[in-house]
Design a protein around this motif. Sequence first.
Motif, PDB file in Angstrom:
ATOM      1  N   MET A 107       0.834  -1.198   0.000  1.00  0.00           N
ATOM      2  CA  MET A 107       0.000   0.000   0.000  1.00  0.00           C
ATOM      3  C   MET A 107       0.872   1.254   0.000  1.00  0.00           C
ATOM      4  O   MET A 107       1.851   1.340   0.746  1.00  0.00           O
ATOM      5  CB  MET A 107      -0.890   0.013   1.244  1.00  0.00           C
ATOM      6  CG  MET A 107      -2.033  -0.979   1.212  1.00  0.00           C
ATOM      7  SD  MET A 107      -3.353  -0.450   0.094  1.00  0.00           S
ATOM      8  CE  MET A 107      -4.038   0.930   1.012  1.00  0.00           C
ATOM      9  N   PRO A 108       0.537   2.231  -0.823  1.00  0.00           N
ATOM     10  CA  PRO A 108       1.312   3.481  -0.814  1.00  0.00           C
ATOM     11  C   PRO A 108       1.022   4.290   0.443  1.00  0.00           C
ATOM     12  O   PRO A 108      -0.009   4.108   1.102  1.00  0.00           O
ATOM     13  CB  PRO A 108       0.801   4.199  -2.061  1.00  0.00           C
ATOM     14  CG  PRO A 108      -0.604   3.699  -2.213  1.00  0.00           C
ATOM     15  CD  PRO A 108      -0.555   2.255  -1.797  1.00  0.00           C
ATOM     16  N   ILE A 109       1.931   5.181   0.762  1.00  0.00           N
ATOM     17  CA  ILE A 109       1.719   6.140   1.855  1.00  0.00           C
ATOM     18  C   ILE A 109       1.295   7.452   1.211  1.00  0.00           C
ATOM     19  O   ILE A 109       2.039   8.020   0.406  1.00  0.00           O
ATOM     20  CB  ILE A 109       3.001   6.339   2.680  1.00  0.00           C
ATOM     21  CG1 ILE A 109       3.438   5.006   3.304  1.00  0.00           C
ATOM     22  CG2 ILE A 109       2.784   7.389   3.766  1.00  0.00           C
ATOM     23  CD1 ILE A 109       4.768   5.086   4.029  1.00  0.00           C
ATOM     24  N   ILE A 110       0.097   7.923   1.552  1.00  0.00           N
ATOM     25  CA  ILE A 110      -0.449   9.099   0.878  1.00  0.00           C
ATOM     26  C   ILE A 110      -0.958  10.117   1.889  1.00  0.00           C
ATOM     27  O   ILE A 110      -1.702   9.780   2.813  1.00  0.00           O
ATOM     28  CB  ILE A 110      -1.588   8.704  -0.082  1.00  0.00           C
ATOM     29  CG1 ILE A 110      -1.037   7.825  -1.207  1.00  0.00           C
ATOM     30  CG2 ILE A 110      -2.279   9.946  -0.650  1.00  0.00           C
ATOM     31  CD1 ILE A 110      -2.054   7.352  -2.193  1.00  0.00           C
ATOM     32  N   LEU A 111      -0.544  11.338   1.702  1.00  0.00           N
ATOM     33  CA  LEU A 111      -1.054  12.465   2.477  1.00  0.00           C
ATOM     34  C   LEU A 111      -2.157  13.122   1.666  1.00  0.00           C
ATOM     35  O   LEU A 111      -1.991  13.371   0.470  1.00  0.00           O
ATOM     36  CB  LEU A 111       0.065  13.468   2.753  1.00  0.00           C
ATOM     37  CG  LEU A 111      -0.352  14.783   3.431  1.00  0.00           C
ATOM     38  CD1 LEU A 111      -0.819  14.522   4.856  1.00  0.00           C
ATOM     39  CD2 LEU A 111       0.818  15.777   3.408  1.00  0.00           C
ATOM     40  N   LEU A 159      -2.744   8.139   4.833  1.00  0.00           N
ATOM     41  CA  LEU A 159      -2.950   6.708   4.644  1.00  0.00           C
ATOM     42  C   LEU A 159      -1.606   6.016   4.735  1.00  0.00           C
ATOM     43  O   LEU A 159      -0.703   6.270   3.935  1.00  0.00           O
ATOM     44  CB  LEU A 159      -3.587   6.444   3.281  1.00  0.00           C
ATOM     45  CG  LEU A 159      -3.743   4.976   2.873  1.00  0.00           C
ATOM     46  CD1 LEU A 159      -4.764   4.271   3.767  1.00  0.00           C
ATOM     47  CD2 LEU A 159      -4.164   4.869   1.404  1.00  0.00           C
ATOM     48  N   ALA A 160      -1.465   5.140   5.721  1.00  0.00           N
ATOM     49  CA  ALA A 160      -0.223   4.395   5.922  1.00  0.00           C
ATOM     50  C   ALA A 160      -0.581   2.939   6.195  1.00  0.00           C
ATOM     51  O   ALA A 160      -1.043   2.608   7.292  1.00  0.00           O
ATOM     52  CB  ALA A 160       0.586   4.972   7.079  1.00  0.00           C
ATOM     53  N   GLY A 161      -0.413   2.092   5.194  1.00  0.00           N
ATOM     54  CA  GLY A 161      -0.840   0.707   5.343  1.00  0.00           C
ATOM     55  C   GLY A 161      -2.350   0.636   5.425  1.00  0.00           C
ATOM     56  O   GLY A 161      -3.064   1.205   4.599  1.00  0.00           O
ATOM     57  N   ASP A 162      -2.853  -0.027   6.467  1.00  0.00           N
ATOM     58  CA  ASP A 162      -4.294  -0.132   6.664  1.00  0.00           C
ATOM     59  C   ASP A 162      -4.830   0.947   7.593  1.00  0.00           C
ATOM     60  O   ASP A 162      -6.015   0.935   7.939  1.00  0.00           O
ATOM     61  CB  ASP A 162      -4.641  -1.507   7.262  1.00  0.00           C
ATOM     62  CG  ASP A 162      -4.325  -2.651   6.304  1.00  0.00           C
ATOM     63  OD1 ASP A 162      -4.440  -2.428   5.085  1.00  0.00           O
ATOM     64  OD2 ASP A 162      -3.962  -3.745   6.781  1.00  0.00           O
ATOM     65  N   THR A 163      -3.988   1.871   7.996  1.00  0.00           N
ATOM     66  CA  THR A 163      -4.378   2.902   8.958  1.00  0.00           C
ATOM     67  C   THR A 163      -4.539   4.253   8.275  1.00  0.00           C
ATOM     68  O   THR A 163      -3.722   4.624   7.430  1.00  0.00           O
ATOM     69  CB  THR A 163      -3.328   3.028  10.081  1.00  0.00           C
ATOM     70  OG1 THR A 163      -3.166   1.758  10.711  1.00  0.00           O
ATOM     71  CG2 THR A 163      -3.768   4.047  11.123  1.00  0.00           C
ATOM     72  N   ASP A 222       8.763  10.405   3.080  1.00  0.00           N
ATOM     73  CA  ASP A 222       8.435   8.980   3.051  1.00  0.00           C
ATOM     74  C   ASP A 222       7.130   8.706   2.311  1.00  0.00           C
ATOM     75  O   ASP A 222       6.826   7.549   2.002  1.00  0.00           O
ATOM     76  CB  ASP A 222       8.323   8.427   4.473  1.00  0.00           C
ATOM     77  CG  ASP A 222       9.649   8.454   5.225  1.00  0.00           C
ATOM     78  OD1 ASP A 222      10.697   8.330   4.567  1.00  0.00           O
ATOM     79  OD2 ASP A 222       9.635   8.621   6.462  1.00  0.00           O
ATOM     80  N   CYS A 223       6.353   9.747   2.064  1.00  0.00           N
ATOM     81  CA  CYS A 223       5.081   9.573   1.359  1.00  0.00           C
ATOM     82  C   CYS A 223       5.337   9.264  -0.122  1.00  0.00           C
ATOM     83  O   CYS A 223       6.374   9.634  -0.678  1.00  0.00           O
ATOM     84  CB  CYS A 223       4.224  10.831   1.481  1.00  0.00           C
ATOM     85  SG  CYS A 223       3.681  11.206   3.169  1.00  0.00           S
ATOM     86  N   ALA A 232      -6.092   5.336  -7.233  1.00  0.00           N
ATOM     87  CA  ALA A 232      -5.728   6.313  -8.263  1.00  0.00           C
ATOM     88  C   ALA A 232      -4.218   6.325  -8.476  1.00  0.00           C
ATOM     89  O   ALA A 232      -3.736   6.409  -9.611  1.00  0.00           O
ATOM     90  CB  ALA A 232      -6.219   7.704  -7.872  1.00  0.00           C
ATOM     91  N   PHE A 233      -3.468   6.233  -7.397  1.00  0.00           N
ATOM     92  CA  PHE A 233      -2.009   6.195  -7.497  1.00  0.00           C
ATOM     93  C   PHE A 233      -1.563   4.912  -8.201  1.00  0.00           C
ATOM     94  O   PHE A 233      -0.689   4.943  -9.082  1.00  0.00           O
ATOM     95  CB  PHE A 233      -1.393   6.279  -6.102  1.00  0.00           C
ATOM     96  CG  PHE A 233       0.107   6.265  -6.088  1.00  0.00           C
ATOM     97  CD1 PHE A 233       0.832   7.402  -6.413  1.00  0.00           C
ATOM     98  CD2 PHE A 233       0.806   5.114  -5.752  1.00  0.00           C
ATOM     99  CE1 PHE A 233       2.223   7.392  -6.418  1.00  0.00           C
ATOM    100  CE2 PHE A 233       2.190   5.092  -5.747  1.00  0.00           C
ATOM    101  CZ  PHE A 233       2.901   6.237  -6.083  1.00  0.00           C
TER     102      PHE A 233
END
Length: 238
Positions: A1-5, A19-23, A56-57, A200-201
Motif C-alpha cells: 500500500m502506498p503512503i499518501i497524504l 494513509l499508511a498501510g491499513d491505517t 516517506d510519502c 488512483a495512485f
Amino acid sequence: MPIILAIETSSELASCALLAGDTVFQRSTSGVRTHSQSILPMVQELLGEAGIALADCDAIAFGAGPGSFTGVRTACGVAQGLAFGARLPVLPLVTLEAMAESCRARTGAVEVLTVLDARMNEVYWAQYRHDAALGAWSEVVAPTLAAPEAVAPVACEGLAACGNGFSAYPEAFAGKDFAPGALDDILPHAREMAVLAAPAFAAGKAVPAAQAQPLYLRNKVAYTSAERQAINAAKAGA
C-alpha cells in the motif's frame, strides 16, 4: 500500500489525512481558523503521530474541487508547495466523489447522488456508481453547477443522496423522490480522499506538482453590490 497524504479545504471543513498501510490518520477543523492557517499544523501533527517524514510519502492528494474558490486554491497551493519541497507527485481528486465514498462507507450504497452547496443559490452535484470488482467509482453524471431545482439524477434502484446542498435549499428539494433520507451532514473530507487516492495512485494518475490544477465549474465567485441589493430587496418583498 502506498503512503499518501491528503488535503481537503473546499468547504467550511478543513481536513487532512494520512494513509499508511491499513491505517488512516486524520485531523479536521471548522470555523476556528482560516484553512490556510490550520492545514499545515494539522499535517505536521499527522506526520508526527504516524512517525513518518513527508519525504516517506508516495504522493500528496488534494481536493481539487468543485467547491469554495478560495478553498480549492488553498488545497492546491499547499499540496504543490509540499510536493515541490519533498519531490513528490500529486493526485488531484474530485470533492464530490469523496462525498460519495463517505456515503458508501456509512450506508453501503453503491449508487450515490452528491449535492454540495455552491452558494449564490446554486449547487455542485454529480452522480456516481461504485464497482466493487474494481474498487472504484464511475461517473453517471459528471460534476455540474446548477440551480438546486435543476438537479436531475439518472433514475436507478437504491440511489442514496448526500451533501449539505439538501439542508441549504430544502424548499428546492421538497417533493423530489431522491431527497428523503439524504445525508445532509456529509462534506468533502480528506479521509475519503486518502482512500480514493490509493487506487488512483496505483492506476498511474499522479502528476508532477507543477501540473496540479483546481477544478472550477463557476467563473463568477461573488455577487456585485448591486446584485446583493436586488437580492435583499426581493427577499424583503417576499
